[in-house]
Structure formats: structure tokens, C-alpha cells
Scaffold this motif. Structure first.
Motif, PDB file in Angstrom:
ATOM      1  N   LEU A  91      -5.233  -6.747   6.365  1.00 54.48           N
ATOM      2  CA  LEU A  91      -5.083  -7.527   7.585  1.00 54.48           C
ATOM      3  C   LEU A  91      -5.603  -6.765   8.796  1.00 54.48           C
ATOM      4  CD1 LEU A  91      -1.577  -9.171   7.024  1.00 54.48           C
ATOM      5  CD2 LEU A  91      -3.837 -10.075   6.453  1.00 54.48           C
ATOM      6  N   GLY A  92      -6.020  -5.520   8.579  1.00 51.40           N
ATOM      7  CA  GLY A  92      -6.607  -4.729   9.657  1.00 51.40           C
ATOM      8  C   GLY A  92      -5.640  -4.382  10.771  1.00 51.40           C
ATOM      9  N   LEU A  93      -4.402  -4.050  10.399  1.00 47.88           N
ATOM     10  CA  LEU A  93      -3.384  -3.756  11.406  1.00 47.88           C
ATOM     11  C   LEU A  93      -2.997  -2.286  11.391  1.00 47.88           C
ATOM     12  CD1 LEU A  93      -0.985  -6.773  10.760  1.00 47.88           C
ATOM     13  CD2 LEU A  93      -2.658  -6.533  12.587  1.00 47.88           C
ATOM     14  N   PRO A  94      -2.693  -1.733  12.558  1.00 47.97           N
ATOM     15  CA  PRO A  94      -2.136  -0.379  12.592  1.00 47.97           C
ATOM     16  C   PRO A  94      -0.725  -0.363  11.999  1.00 47.97           C
ATOM     17  CG  PRO A  94      -2.307  -1.277  14.810  1.00 47.97           C
ATOM     18  CD  PRO A  94      -2.887  -2.290  13.878  1.00 47.97           C
ATOM     19  N   PHE A  95      -0.226   0.803  11.687  1.00 47.13           N
ATOM     20  CA  PHE A  95       1.048   0.962  10.988  1.00 47.13           C
ATOM     21  C   PHE A  95       2.196   0.204  11.666  1.00 47.13           C
ATOM     22  CE2 PHE A  95       4.981   3.319  10.019  1.00 47.13           C
ATOM     23  CZ  PHE A  95       5.001   3.138   8.654  1.00 47.13           C
ATOM     24  N   LYS A  96       2.389   0.376  12.962  1.00 43.62           N
ATOM     25  CA  LYS A  96       3.508  -0.262  13.654  1.00 43.62           C
ATOM     26  C   LYS A  96       3.414  -1.783  13.595  1.00 43.62           C
ATOM     27  CE  LYS A  96       4.900   3.361  16.827  1.00 43.62           C
ATOM     28  NZ  LYS A  96       5.134   3.750  18.210  1.00 43.62           N
ATOM     29  N   GLU A  97       2.217  -2.322  13.733  1.00 39.79           N
ATOM     30  CA  GLU A  97       2.047  -3.771  13.640  1.00 39.79           C
ATOM     31  C   GLU A  97       2.239  -4.255  12.204  1.00 39.79           C
ATOM     32  OE1 GLU A  97      -1.364  -5.452  15.657  1.00 39.79           O
ATOM     33  OE2 GLU A  97      -1.247  -3.875  17.153  1.00 39.79           O
TER      34      GLU A  97
ATOM     35  N   GLY B 153      -5.371   2.870  -2.902  1.00 42.03           N
ATOM     36  CA  GLY B 153      -4.265   1.986  -3.200  1.00 42.03           C
ATOM     37  C   GLY B 153      -3.034   2.422  -2.460  1.00 42.03           C
ATOM     38  N   GLY B 154      -1.901   1.818  -2.807  1.00 42.49           N
ATOM     39  CA  GLY B 154      -0.673   2.220  -2.151  1.00 42.49           C
ATOM     40  C   GLY B 154       0.399   1.156  -2.201  1.00 42.49           C
ATOM     41  N   SER B 155       1.211   1.187  -1.189  1.00 38.72           N
ATOM     42  CA  SER B 155       2.369   0.310  -1.082  1.00 38.72           C
ATOM     43  C   SER B 155       1.999  -0.988  -0.364  1.00 38.72           C
ATOM     44  CB  SER B 155       3.453   1.038  -0.284  1.00 38.72           C
ATOM     45  OG  SER B 155       3.021   1.182   1.059  1.00 38.72           O
ATOM     46  N   PRO B 156       2.946  -1.931  -0.292  1.00 40.13           N
ATOM     47  CA  PRO B 156       2.668  -3.162   0.445  1.00 40.13           C
ATOM     48  C   PRO B 156       2.307  -2.932   1.914  1.00 40.13           C
ATOM     49  CG  PRO B 156       4.576  -3.484  -0.964  1.00 40.13           C
ATOM     50  CD  PRO B 156       4.212  -2.027  -1.027  1.00 40.13           C
ATOM     51  N   ILE B 157       2.941  -1.958   2.553  1.00 38.81           N
ATOM     52  CA  ILE B 157       2.604  -1.677   3.960  1.00 38.81           C
ATOM     53  C   ILE B 157       1.139  -1.266   4.079  1.00 38.81           C
ATOM     54  CG2 ILE B 157       3.042  -0.135   5.927  1.00 38.81           C
ATOM     55  CD1 ILE B 157       5.229  -2.225   5.571  1.00 38.81           C
ATOM     56  N   HIS B 158       0.666  -0.439   3.147  1.00 38.28           N
ATOM     57  CA  HIS B 158      -0.748  -0.044   3.165  1.00 38.28           C
ATOM     58  C   HIS B 158      -1.659  -1.238   2.931  1.00 38.28           C
ATOM     59  CE1 HIS B 158       1.012   4.013   2.113  1.00 38.28           C
ATOM     60  NE2 HIS B 158       0.398   4.204   3.258  1.00 38.28           N
ATOM     61  N   ALA B 159      -1.238  -2.178   2.087  1.00 34.82           N
ATOM     62  CA  ALA B 159      -2.034  -3.389   1.858  1.00 34.82           C
ATOM     63  C   ALA B 159      -2.127  -4.214   3.134  1.00 34.82           C
ATOM     64  CB  ALA B 159      -1.432  -4.222   0.727  1.00 34.82           C
TER      65      ALA B 159
END
Length: 75
Positions: A65-71, A54-60
Motif C-alpha cells: 500500500l506504500g505506507l510508512p510504518f506509523k500509517e 517478505g515479512g509480517s502483515p504490517i510489512h505487507a
């Protein structure tokens, strides 16, 4: 960015994950054992019991959505 996304978890997770399978006053439940907390000290966080993470919205955004952190930040 996470603080802004967590301030209104309903809008944030509707945009990331879509309509939940079940809604209650303090959480939304999605298929596959995923729960989004809407109220309390964990408001804005999610947890997937089937994936044991689990985690934060960025982790979701990254996970679902299968995106790297910067994207994910750009979303």
C-alpha cells in the motif's frame, strides 16, 4: 498488532492484497511470486520470490500500500 493480524491470515491478506490467484489449504499464491502462509509456524507471514523479501502483515501493508510504518499501523 501483528499477532492479531496473523491470528486470521485469510481475512488479513484478503483486506491487504485482495483475492489470491491460487488457494490451497496451507498457502495462498498471488501474481509475481508472492506467497502467504496460512498454516504452521510461519502462518500469517508472506514472501515474494520476485522481490526476494517478505515479512509480517504490517510489512505487507507498508510494501503493497506504500505506507510508512506509523500509517501502516493505523490501517
Amino acid at each position: 498488532i501483528n499477532s492479531a493480524l496473523m491470528a486470521n491470515p485469510e481475512d488479513t491478506y484478503m483486506a491487504i492484497l485482495g483475492e489470491p490467484k491460487k488457494r490451497s489449504g496451507k498457502e495462498w499464491r498471488y501474481a509475481g511470486g508472492l506467497i502467504v502462509t496460512l498454516k504452521g509456524t510461519d502462518a500469517g507471514k508472506w514472501y515474494s520470490f520476485s522481490e526476494n523479501k517478505g515479512g509480517s502483515p504490517i510489512h505487507a501493508i507498508q510494501d503493497y500500500l506504500g505506507l510508512p510504518f506509523k500509517e501502516a499501523l493505523a490501517q
